[in-house]
Motif scaffolding. Structure first.
Motif, PDB file in Angstrom:
ATOM      1  N   ARG A 280      -5.735   5.086   7.141  1.00  0.00           N
ATOM      2  CA  ARG A 280      -5.000   4.528   6.012  1.00  0.00           C
ATOM      3  C   ARG A 280      -5.516   5.096   4.686  1.00  0.00           C
ATOM      4  O   ARG A 280      -4.732   5.380   3.768  1.00  0.00           O
ATOM      5  CB  ARG A 280      -5.131   3.002   6.040  1.00  0.00           C
ATOM      6  CG  ARG A 280      -4.282   2.275   5.018  1.00  0.00           C
ATOM      7  CD  ARG A 280      -4.512   0.773   5.121  1.00  0.00           C
ATOM      8  NE  ARG A 280      -4.064   0.264   6.399  1.00  0.00           N
ATOM      9  CZ  ARG A 280      -2.834  -0.208   6.623  1.00  0.00           C
ATOM     10  NH1 ARG A 280      -1.943  -0.194   5.642  1.00  0.00           N
ATOM     11  NH2 ARG A 280      -2.492  -0.674   7.804  1.00  0.00           N
ATOM     12  N   LEU A 283      -4.129   8.610   4.159  1.00  0.00           N
ATOM     13  CA  LEU A 283      -2.736   8.581   3.736  1.00  0.00           C
ATOM     14  C   LEU A 283      -2.616   8.186   2.266  1.00  0.00           C
ATOM     15  O   LEU A 283      -1.807   8.752   1.510  1.00  0.00           O
ATOM     16  CB  LEU A 283      -1.941   7.602   4.607  1.00  0.00           C
ATOM     17  CG  LEU A 283      -1.471   8.139   5.968  1.00  0.00           C
ATOM     18  CD1 LEU A 283      -0.793   7.042   6.766  1.00  0.00           C
ATOM     19  CD2 LEU A 283      -0.507   9.315   5.773  1.00  0.00           C
ATOM     20  N   ARG A 284      -3.415   7.234   1.864  1.00  0.00           N
ATOM     21  CA  ARG A 284      -3.385   6.838   0.458  1.00  0.00           C
ATOM     22  C   ARG A 284      -3.827   7.996  -0.434  1.00  0.00           C
ATOM     23  O   ARG A 284      -3.253   8.221  -1.510  1.00  0.00           O
ATOM     24  CB  ARG A 284      -4.286   5.617   0.236  1.00  0.00           C
ATOM     25  CG  ARG A 284      -3.650   4.304   0.659  1.00  0.00           C
ATOM     26  CD  ARG A 284      -4.365   3.127   0.016  1.00  0.00           C
ATOM     27  NE  ARG A 284      -5.737   3.013   0.500  1.00  0.00           N
ATOM     28  CZ  ARG A 284      -6.128   2.237   1.492  1.00  0.00           C
ATOM     29  NH1 ARG A 284      -5.222   1.496   2.136  1.00  0.00           N
ATOM     30  NH2 ARG A 284      -7.383   2.169   1.867  1.00  0.00           N
ATOM     31  N   TYR A 436       2.932   5.440   5.906  1.00  0.00           N
ATOM     32  CA  TYR A 436       1.963   4.423   5.465  1.00  0.00           C
ATOM     33  C   TYR A 436       2.490   3.015   5.723  1.00  0.00           C
ATOM     34  O   TYR A 436       1.765   2.128   6.153  1.00  0.00           O
ATOM     35  CB  TYR A 436       1.667   4.611   3.983  1.00  0.00           C
ATOM     36  CG  TYR A 436       0.601   3.695   3.452  1.00  0.00           C
ATOM     37  CD1 TYR A 436      -0.737   3.998   3.618  1.00  0.00           C
ATOM     38  CD2 TYR A 436       0.937   2.519   2.792  1.00  0.00           C
ATOM     39  CE1 TYR A 436      -1.731   3.160   3.138  1.00  0.00           C
ATOM     40  CE2 TYR A 436      -0.038   1.661   2.308  1.00  0.00           C
ATOM     41  CZ  TYR A 436      -1.367   1.989   2.484  1.00  0.00           C
ATOM     42  OH  TYR A 436      -2.342   1.148   2.014  1.00  0.00           O
TER      43      TYR A 436
END
Length: 591
Positions: A280, A283-284, A436
């Protein structure tokens, strides 16, 4: 003190609220002057109004006597206590409180009159539905201290009156049940004014927190009591914390080892599960990077559009210049050709007058001279001479036009490339955003990891030696020395005063008819040691054994009540002649 620097001692005292107060208190006198109440009694026999008014009270020993029990003696005294405490109905029985509709109590504190009036409807039980009025002074100089509901505000008003007028200050005590210090004010202090039958404490209605000892010292008037109470309370609190620290250190080390292993295994499994999930954070980071690239792409597009606009304007200017150069070249060429033609004309007549031209004129005229006017031609034709320069200008304009068009094409290509890159970044952003959003929720796993780490940390701190103490390293020693020093300052006076009180109690007990009493000794911890008939006991044992005589019939008619009146120190003995009788309403209307 305790081998510690004075500044450290002062810091410890300030931290725990210990202040030096060695002044001997000034005696204060509280005298109840009048007790009055009224209402409507209702029971199986019906309803009957009653009233009670005990006026003219003064210093000395006063008593309320009846020929039997359940005649209202305790209710009178409990009403007085409830009013003085500001806690209605206090310990008054619910049925008696239900009957009452008015209470008036007057008392003096060092000669200053105070009055309390309570009014309510018969049948009302909630104190908040009753009205209480507290005044200071006598007509015409009366100050109203409270006029409102007989609830907590009434209690605060009465507490303020007595704490201020009696010069009391709240004191602290340590409660072992909760391992915490508690603060006591007028409600606890006022309980020492009444002895309500056999109990665990002589002074006050509560035996815990060391209240009986503190109240006895307070009312006897010992110096240093507030200092001693604060220091001893702080000492007990520090001792309790120190004991807890020692017990905590190393108590659960064996069980903690196995528990830590279980938690570590659980933590490893949770982290492995978390590692298998899409990243995560990555992806951010990608989304943030795409946002930055989109911002740069916008700047690139804006710049490319500016270049296209500038190149378009430059092309238009080049086209205009090229067209002008070509037009000028063509004009020069046309002018040169026209001059050549007209100079070689051989007209037969004059164009103006149509007169015939002399034959042979043109042959006799040099070629540089006009056959009509005879003017000599300039050495060179200007239009003819300008043609080469204009032809060069046309070629320069054509080259600039080709260059401007090439620049326009390059700017347009850059704009298309920037727009294509933006479309690609937007598509990438959409894809990353969708990815996401569709990520599985890892909150529960993260919470489980945090909980396991917290339990591991707690186990580590519980099994390791305590590194941080709640109090300083000198607090315990300083407080122990403070308690010893302060206790030594008032103990001799306390022992002397308690000896005098014990002797007075022994004399009073004999005058009230207690037989075979050899000695009474009130000791510093609030206990009353009794020696009676060669047997030793305490006041509680003596009270339990003497309860059978508490309701015996008085030696005068039962339809009257009678106070026993004496001086401040010596009451009337049991063999004295009864004073004049004072009547109240018949017993059938008593509460």
């Amino acid at each position: 003190m305790a081998g510690v620097e004075p500044d450290v001692v002062l810091d410890v005292h300030r931290l725990h609220g210990v202040e030096a107060a060695g002044t001997l208190p000034r005696p204060r006198k509280l005298i109840v002057r009048r007790v009055s109440f009224s209402g409507v009694k209702h029971d199986a026999a019906g309803f009957e109004r009653f009233s009670f008014d005990w006026d003219g009270l003064d210093t000395g020993l006063w008593a309320v006597l009846t020929d039997g029990n359940s005649q209202g003696k305790s209710s009178i005294l409990k009403l007085v206590l409830a009013v003085l405490q500001g806690r209605l109905p206090g310990h008054v029985k619910p049925d008696v409180w239900n009957w009452i509709d008015g209470i008036d109590v007057s008392f003096d504190i060092d000669g200053i009159r105070f009055g309390v009036a309570v009014r309510k409807e018969v049948g009302v039980l909630k104190p908040s539905e009753a009205r209480a009025r507290v005044v200071r002074g006598m007509d015409p100089a009366i100050a109203v201290l409270h006029d409102g509901p007989a609830d907590a505000s009434f209690e605060r008003a009465m507490s303020d009156v007595f704490m201020e007028e009696l010069g009391f200050a709240k004191f602290r005590s340590y409660r072992s049940e909760t391992d915490a210090a508690s603060e006591h004010g007028w409600p606890a202090m006022s309980s020492a004014l009444f002895i309500d039958g056999p109990g665990k404490a002589i002074f006050g209605g509560v035996a815990n927190d060391g209240l009986p000892i503190r109240l006895m010292q307070l009312f006897i008037g010992m110096p240093w009591i507030s200092t001693y109470s604060a220091a001893s309370t702080a000492l007990k609190s520090v001792q309790a914390d120190d004991k807890a620290d020692r017990e905590t250190s190393g108590t659960q080390a064996g069980r903690a080892v196995g528990r830590r292993a279980e938690l570590k295994a659980e933590l490893a499994g949770l982290r492995e599960t978390l590692a298998g999930l899409p990243d995560r954070d990555a992806l951010r980071a990608d989304l943030r990077a795409i946002d930055a690239q989109l911002l740069a792409s916008g700047s690139r597009i804006a710049s490319a559009k500016g270049q296209v606009d500038a190149s378009t304007r430059a092309e238009a200017d080049a086209i205009s210049i090229h067209a002008g150069a070509r037009s000028a070249l063509q004009q020069a060429q046309d002018d040169a050709a026209a001059g050549y033609v007209f100079r070689r004309l051989r007209p037969s007549c004059c164009p103006a007058c149509e007169a015939s031209v002399q034959i042979g004129r043109f042959e006799a005229t040099a070629s540089e001279t006009c056959g009509l006017c005879g003017n000599t031609d300039p050495p060179g034709d200007a239009s003819h001479d300008a043609v080469p320069h204009l032809r060069d200008a046309v070629e320069d304009a054509a080259r600039e036009l080709r260059a401007s068009r090439k620049r326009l094409a390059a700017a347009a290509g850059e704009l298309l490339a920037a727009q294509g890159e933006r479309e690609r970044l937007e598509a990438d952003l959409q894809a990353k955003g969708d990815a996401y959003v569709s990520l599985p929720d890892d909150t529960s796993i993260l919470c489980a990891i945090a909980a396991a780490e917290a339990r591991l940390d707690e186990l580590a701190r519980a099994s390791a030696p305590v590194a941080v103490r709640k109090y300083g390293e000198h607090d315990l020693a300083v407080l122990e020395a403070t308690v010893d020093v302060v206790e030594g300052k008032f103990k001799p006076l306390e022992t002397e005063v308690l000896k005098e009180v014990s002797d007075a109690l022994l004399r009073l007990a004999g005058e009230f008819g207690v037989r075979n009493l050899e000695s009474l000794r009130l000791v510093g911890n609030g206990r009353l040691d009794v020696s009676q008939g060669a047997a030793r006991c305490t006041s509680a044992t003596l009270r339990r054994a003497s309860r059978c005589a508490s309701g015996s019939r008085p030696p005068w008619p039962s339809s009257t009540w009678r106070p026993l009146v004496g001086s401040d120190a010596i009451p009337v003995s049991s063999s004295s002649t009864p004073p004049a009788r004072r009547r109240w309403t018949p017993r059938t209307s008593q509460p």
